[in-house]
Motif scaffolding. Structure first.
Motif, mmCIF file in Angstrom:
data_model
loop_
_atom_site.group_PDB
_atom_site.id
_atom_site.type_symbol
_atom_site.label_atom_id
_atom_site.label_comp_id
_atom_site.label_asym_id
_atom_site.label_seq_id
_atom_site.Cartn_x
_atom_site.Cartn_y
_atom_site.Cartn_z
ATOM 1 N N ASN A 169 0.866 -1.176 0.000
ATOM 2 C CA ASN A 169 0.000 0.000 0.000
ATOM 3 C C ASN A 169 0.908 1.233 0.000
ATOM 4 O O ASN A 169 1.406 1.652 1.044
ATOM 5 N N SER A 173 0.036 4.396 2.240
ATOM 6 C CA SER A 173 0.373 4.309 3.665
ATOM 7 C C SER A 173 1.863 4.562 3.877
ATOM 8 O O SER A 173 2.266 5.177 4.871
ATOM 9 N N SER A 219 4.503 -2.872 4.002
ATOM 10 C CA SER A 219 4.561 -2.554 2.567
ATOM 11 C C SER A 219 5.988 -2.227 2.151
ATOM 12 O O SER A 219 6.450 -2.655 1.082
#
Length: 209
Positions: free
Chosen positions: A29, A32, A112
């Protein structure tokens, strides 16, 4: 995902470590990651900047010229922002640049970032080592063995190791942190992440909650 464990000389030990897919192989992501890096950099700002506005300038309060008949604009104070030495209009004031970020977002950002590094083959697992005494030359030898002497590297310890930390402190391109100090910014900022074998369990434990 299995990764081979190397020794201090950069040679494979014959062992492999299983890296959890829930931490090192998720769907990244990127937003984020952006938010977490933005918060980290915002927290580094001191926010102590200050400029004087017209009420804070030292100067005479007399009217500097008559109201009419000069052929120029009206002027009532030498402290006016339109004059040199006057106050500043809407100048910076001390402030806190930090902002709140949800814990789950920060956890997702770190996972991530680690996944992106794993996808780039930029994660190395090294068996735990220590130095007899803090010595920068010893740490440089480790970097050379891993092919990281001219790259930004992040070493992640399982527990604090003063000799290893002090040996790296003078090197601008290398940083040593413990698994509990790991941040998204530090992961993203490094070209290569080197995990001590003992740090893998701590990272997975912290990020699997």
């Amino acid at each position: 995902m299995k990764v081979a464990v190397v020794d201090i000389n950069g040679k494979e030990t014959g062992r492999k470590v299983e890296l959890s897919d829930a931490v090192f192989a998720i769907e990244p992501n990127e937003h984020s990651v952006y938010l977490d890096v933005k918060q980290y950099l915002a927290n580094q700002r001191q926010g102590t900047h200050k400029a004087k506005e017209r009420a804070e300038i030292t100067g005479s309060t007399r009217k500097i010229k008559k109201q009419k008949g000069t052929g120029t604009a009206r002027a009532g104070s030498i402290k006016s922002p339109v004059f040199r030495g006057g106050g500043r209009i809407f100048g910076p004031r001390p402030r806190n640049y930090g902002f709140k970020l949800n814990k789950n977002v920060k956890r997702l950002a770190r996972k991530s970032a680690l996944t992106l590094k794993a996808n780039e083959k930029a994660i190395t697992v090294i068996e735990d080592f220590n130095f007899d005494a803090p010595k920068t030359k010893d740490f440089i030898n480790v970097l050379a063995s891993l092919g990281l002497e001219n790259k930004k590297s992040l070493f992640v310890l399982g527990d604090s190791n003063n000799n290893v930390y002090l040996s790296s402190r003078n090197l601008k391109r290398s940083e040593v942190v413990t698994s509990s100090e790991l941040s998204t910014y530090k992961i993203v900022n490094a070209n290569s992440v080197v995990l001590f074998e003992s740090s893998v369990e701590g990272i997975e434990s912290n990020l699997s909650k």
